[in-house]
Design a protein around this motif. Structure first.
Motif, PDB file in Angstrom:
ATOM      1  N   GLN A 249      50.190  31.959  31.720  1.00 54.46           N
ATOM      2  CA  GLN A 249      50.358  32.930  31.097  1.00 54.46           C
ATOM      3  C   GLN A 249      50.577  34.230  32.234  1.00 54.46           C
ATOM      4  O   GLN A 249      49.706  35.034  33.251  1.00 54.46           O
ATOM      5  N   ALA A 250      51.918  34.568  32.554  1.00 53.56           N
ATOM      6  CA  ALA A 250      52.603  36.083  33.664  1.00 53.56           C
ATOM      7  C   ALA A 250      52.118  37.380  32.813  1.00 53.56           C
ATOM      8  O   ALA A 250      51.160  37.605  31.590  1.00 53.56           O
ATOM      9  N   SER A 251      51.469  37.945  34.184  1.00 50.78           N
ATOM     10  CA  SER A 251      50.911  39.236  33.760  1.00 50.78           C
ATOM     11  C   SER A 251      51.296  39.867  32.610  1.00 50.78           C
ATOM     12  O   SER A 251      50.995  41.466  31.998  1.00 50.78           O
ATOM     13  N   GLN A 252      52.799  39.859  32.912  1.00 51.36           N
ATOM     14  CA  GLN A 252      53.686  41.154  32.423  1.00 51.36           C
ATOM     15  C   GLN A 252      53.779  40.653  30.351  1.00 51.36           C
ATOM     16  O   GLN A 252      54.295  41.412  29.292  1.00 51.36           O
ATOM     17  N   PHE A 253      52.821  39.779  30.259  1.00 49.39           N
ATOM     18  CA  PHE A 253      52.261  39.116  28.610  1.00 49.39           C
ATOM     19  C   PHE A 253      51.410  39.501  28.236  1.00 49.39           C
ATOM     20  O   PHE A 253      51.020  38.924  26.887  1.00 49.39           O
ATOM     21  N   TYR A 254      50.838  40.175  28.913  1.00 45.33           N
ATOM     22  CA  TYR A 254      49.396  40.389  28.621  1.00 45.33           C
ATOM     23  C   TYR A 254      49.357  42.125  27.919  1.00 45.33           C
ATOM     24  O   TYR A 254      50.355  42.676  27.586  1.00 45.33           O
ATOM     25  N   PRO A 255      47.590  42.105  27.016  1.00 47.23           N
ATOM     26  CA  PRO A 255      48.129  43.313  25.845  1.00 47.23           C
ATOM     27  C   PRO A 255      48.174  44.446  27.211  1.00 47.23           C
ATOM     28  O   PRO A 255      48.346  44.723  28.364  1.00 47.23           O
ATOM     29  N   LYS A 256      48.659  45.316  26.756  1.00 44.50           N
ATOM     30  CA  LYS A 256      49.044  46.992  27.335  1.00 44.50           C
ATOM     31  C   LYS A 256      48.679  47.575  27.817  1.00 44.50           C
ATOM     32  O   LYS A 256      48.494  47.852  28.876  1.00 44.50           O
ATOM     33  N   GLN A 257      46.890  47.711  26.952  1.00 43.89           N
ATOM     34  CA  GLN A 257      45.616  47.561  27.446  1.00 43.89           C
ATOM     35  C   GLN A 257      45.662  47.060  28.677  1.00 43.89           C
ATOM     36  O   GLN A 257      44.515  47.575  30.011  1.00 43.89           O
ATOM     37  N   VAL A 258      45.281  46.068  29.147  1.00 53.52           N
ATOM     38  CA  VAL A 258      44.796  45.198  30.453  1.00 53.52           C
ATOM     39  C   VAL A 258      46.318  45.801  31.282  1.00 53.52           C
ATOM     40  O   VAL A 258      45.781  45.675  32.471  1.00 53.52           O
ATOM     41  N   GLN A 259      47.132  45.543  31.211  1.00 55.32           N
ATOM     42  CA  GLN A 259      48.667  45.712  31.974  1.00 55.32           C
ATOM     43  C   GLN A 259      48.352  46.922  32.740  1.00 55.32           C
ATOM     44  O   GLN A 259      48.830  46.803  34.353  1.00 55.32           O
ATOM     45  N   LYS A 260      48.233  47.661  31.831  1.00 56.77           N
ATOM     46  CA  LYS A 260      47.905  49.238  32.534  1.00 56.77           C
ATOM     47  C   LYS A 260      46.570  49.507  33.231  1.00 56.77           C
ATOM     48  O   LYS A 260      46.393  50.190  34.336  1.00 56.77           O
ATOM     49  N   LEU A 261      45.164  48.726  32.931  1.00 53.15           N
ATOM     50  CA  LEU A 261      44.271  48.366  33.921  1.00 53.15           C
ATOM     51  C   LEU A 261      44.660  47.708  34.912  1.00 53.15           C
ATOM     52  O   LEU A 261      43.876  48.647  35.858  1.00 53.15           O
ATOM     53  N   ILE A 262      45.864  46.365  34.858  1.00 54.30           N
ATOM     54  CA  ILE A 262      45.412  45.854  36.487  1.00 54.30           C
ATOM     55  C   ILE A 262      46.498  46.657  37.672  1.00 54.30           C
ATOM     56  O   ILE A 262      46.124  46.882  38.414  1.00 54.30           O
ATOM     57  N   ASN A 263      47.180  47.296  36.598  1.00 53.68           N
ATOM     58  CA  ASN A 263      48.287  48.338  37.487  1.00 53.68           C
ATOM     59  C   ASN A 263      47.205  49.238  38.157  1.00 53.68           C
ATOM     60  O   ASN A 263      47.815  49.258  39.730  1.00 53.68           O
ATOM     61  N   ARG A 264      46.536  50.008  37.524  1.00 52.78           N
ATOM     62  CA  ARG A 264      46.474  51.323  37.960  1.00 52.78           C
ATOM     63  C   ARG A 264      45.091  50.778  39.659  1.00 52.78           C
ATOM     64  O   ARG A 264      45.817  51.146  39.777  1.00 52.78           O
ATOM     65  N   LEU A 265      44.034  49.583  38.536  1.00 57.06           N
ATOM     66  CA  LEU A 265      43.451  48.460  39.280  1.00 57.06           C
ATOM     67  C   LEU A 265      44.145  48.201  41.255  1.00 57.06           C
ATOM     68  O   LEU A 265      44.153  48.961  42.318  1.00 57.06           O
ATOM     69  N   SER A 266      45.530  47.138  40.984  1.00 56.03           N
ATOM     70  CA  SER A 266      46.164  46.795  41.475  1.00 56.03           C
ATOM     71  C   SER A 266      46.442  48.696  42.538  1.00 56.03           C
ATOM     72  O   SER A 266      46.365  49.069  44.025  1.00 56.03           O
ATOM     73  N   ARG A 267      47.407  49.519  41.880  1.00 52.43           N
ATOM     74  CA  ARG A 267      47.769  50.595  42.387  1.00 52.43           C
ATOM     75  C   ARG A 267      47.231  51.513  44.019  1.00 52.43           C
ATOM     76  O   ARG A 267      47.351  51.925  44.915  1.00 52.43           O
ATOM     77  N   ILE A 268      45.551  51.222  43.272  1.00 49.76           N
ATOM     78  CA  ILE A 268      44.443  51.994  44.293  1.00 49.76           C
ATOM     79  C   ILE A 268      43.524  51.173  45.079  1.00 49.76           C
ATOM     80  O   ILE A 268      42.219  51.110  45.420  1.00 49.76           O
ATOM     81  N   ARG A 269      44.023  49.677  45.143  1.00 50.53           N
ATOM     82  CA  ARG A 269      43.807  48.234  45.145  1.00 50.53           C
ATOM     83  C   ARG A 269      41.943  48.586  44.970  1.00 50.53           C
ATOM     84  O   ARG A 269      41.123  48.080  45.628  1.00 50.53           O
ATOM     85  N   VAL A 270      41.406  48.498  43.778  1.00 50.91           N
ATOM     86  CA  VAL A 270      40.585  48.615  43.023  1.00 50.91           C
ATOM     87  C   VAL A 270      39.788  47.535  43.441  1.00 50.91           C
ATOM     88  O   VAL A 270      39.027  46.755  42.800  1.00 50.91           O
TER      89      VAL A 270
END
Length: 451
Positions: free
Chosen positions: A422-443
């Motif tokens: 499964q590609a990340s764009q099909f993850y639940p909304k809260q998961v997408q937001k978490l992954i994007n936020r973590l990736s943006r600040i490299r956490v």
């Protein structure tokens, strides 16, 4: 000054390891968690000289109570039994995530002691670092008399399939007095002689601050500790080498690296979390380029013990299985050409809402590693790990290992293309937001190193 390049002979590294002879008829592989629970209970009930239980935790649920009650009964029946239990110091003094802090395993151990005032069963907490996030007791192998019960499982309902769910692991039962003695000696010499290791079955415990220097001393010592035994430098018969490891570059890490690089034909390995150390990724790619076959059996994200179903309240820890799946998808996409040639085989394990906790390496039907090491950055650097390296030059255990692998593969899905993941764009909304936020600040990189 330039350091000369040294070409390692990986097979020679493994051959030079000191080894303990093993009789094939004394090596048993159990195929289910419930079978393992029953075998462990039977061995406890019939123990003659010693019971040493080693686990990340012994939970205060039905399975944990069953095991601890059996140990107390065995000690009452035979007061001369040498009984000791070792668990992680931090994990025992906190409740499970989301539960009150008062419901700790340490409190349960004290309550059991109060209920049996004439039975002395020591429960020790071993702190591998000052904070749980920076290292835990991940050592495996419980010893009952001359038998080693080796599994990655801890002791609770899910690991032992006490109720309706199970967490799948490997379960090896090895009768070998030299191996058993070496594992007992490791515990006695490297745990009990250090002030950081504290009894948990008492009413009060020292604080982390009070043990600060003692924990530091213990960790420093354990980075250099290993199993001691009088073995043989033989590569002609079935043998076992116990190996401990803590910190970067430890011997267990080296063994995993040299095993993969020594393969002549095929490598198989299991890991519950697809978050491989960079050196292992490089080793795999190097072997694929040489024409070797690599099979990886990993848990589906829903079989991860951190997975939170969509109908339950989500938190940050529930993002981990998705981060691991992102890793897996990128890995397969990068190496799709080898998947197409059936040289790289990826299998995803899934069985309803049960979970997957297998670890280990198989090489050429000759070398097998059973271990609690998750083959991830945390295991590589932070936790106290160990493993048993089996050398089987005459293939005396091959049928047993093949049966184990056959059973593991039953619940797996063969992945033929990265788009099956499964590609990340099909993850639940809260998961997408978490992954994007973590990736943006490299956490996300830090999290994958620590969890």
């Amino acid at each position: 000054m330039q350091i000369p390049f040294i070409k390692y002979n990986h097979r020679n590294y493994l051959n030079r390891l000191n080894k303990i002879k093993q009789q094939p008829e004394d090596y048993q592989i159990l195929l289910s968690s419930s079978e393992y629970r029953l075998a462990l209970l039977d061995a406890i009930a019939n123990a003659q000289s010693r019971i040493y239980i080693v686990a990340l935790y012994l939970e205060r649920d039905e399975a944990g109570q069953e095991i601890l009650a059996a140990i107390y009964a065995a000690k009452e029946k035979n007061p001369h039994l040498d009984v000791k239990i070792f668990v992680d110091w931090h994990r025992a003094q906190r409740g499970r995530i989301g539960e009150p802090k008062t419901n700790t395993n340490a409190k349960y151990y004290y309550e059991m002691k109060q209920q049996h005032p004439n039975v002395d069963i020591a429960v020790y907490g071993v702190p591998i670092n000052r904070r749980e996030m920076l290292g835990v007791l991940h050592l495996k192998g419980s010893i009952i008399d001359e038998t080693v019960f080796y599994t990655g499982a801890s002791i609770n309902n899910v690991y032992l399939h006490k109720l309706d769910k199970y967490r799948y692991d490997r379960y090896h039962v090895i009768n070998n007095h030299v191996l058993a003695n070496s594992m007992i000696d490791y515990i006695n010499h490297n745990f009990l002689s250090f002030d950081a290791v504290q009894r948990l079955d008492l009413n009060t415990h020292k604080t982390r601050k009070q043990l600060k220097s003692a924990i530091k001393s213990l960790r420093h010592h354990l980075t250099h500790a290993n199993y001691q035994f009088v073995g043989e430098d033989t590569n002609k018969s079935l043998s076992i080498t116990p190996i401990a490891g803590l910190g970067k570059g430890n011997q267990l890490n080296q063994v995993i690296h040299h095993m993969i690089c020594s393969a002549k034909e095929k490598i198989i390995f299991c890991t519950p979390y697809f978050n491989l150390p960079p050196i292992i990724v490089k080793d795999i790619i190097r072997q694929l380029r040489k024409g070797k076959q690599v099979e990886i059996i990993v848990g589906d994200k829903t079989a991860n013990d951190f997975y939170i179903p969509p109908d339950q309240k989500f938190n940050m820890i529930g993002g981990l299985p998705y981060l691991y799946e992102v890793n897996l998808r990128k890995f397969i996409e990068r190496l799709q050409s080898y998947v197409d040639k059936e040289q790289l085989i990826i299998r995803l394990w899934k069985d309803d809402d049960n979970s997957y906790h297998l670890k280990g390496v198989w090489v050429d039907n000759e070398w097998v590693l059973i271990t609690g090491n998750n083959i991830n950055p945390r295991a590589w650097r932070l936790d106290l790990e160990n493993g048993l390296l089996i050398h089987d030059p005459k293939q005396q255990l091959t049928n047993k290992f093949k049966q184990e692998l056959k059973e593991i593969r039953v619940k797996t899905l063969l992945i033929n293309h990265y788009q099956q993941i499964q590609a990340s764009q099909f993850y639940p909304k809260q998961v997408q937001k978490l992954i994007n936020r973590l990736s943006r600040i490299r956490v996300d990189r830090l999290i994958k190193r620590l969890l």
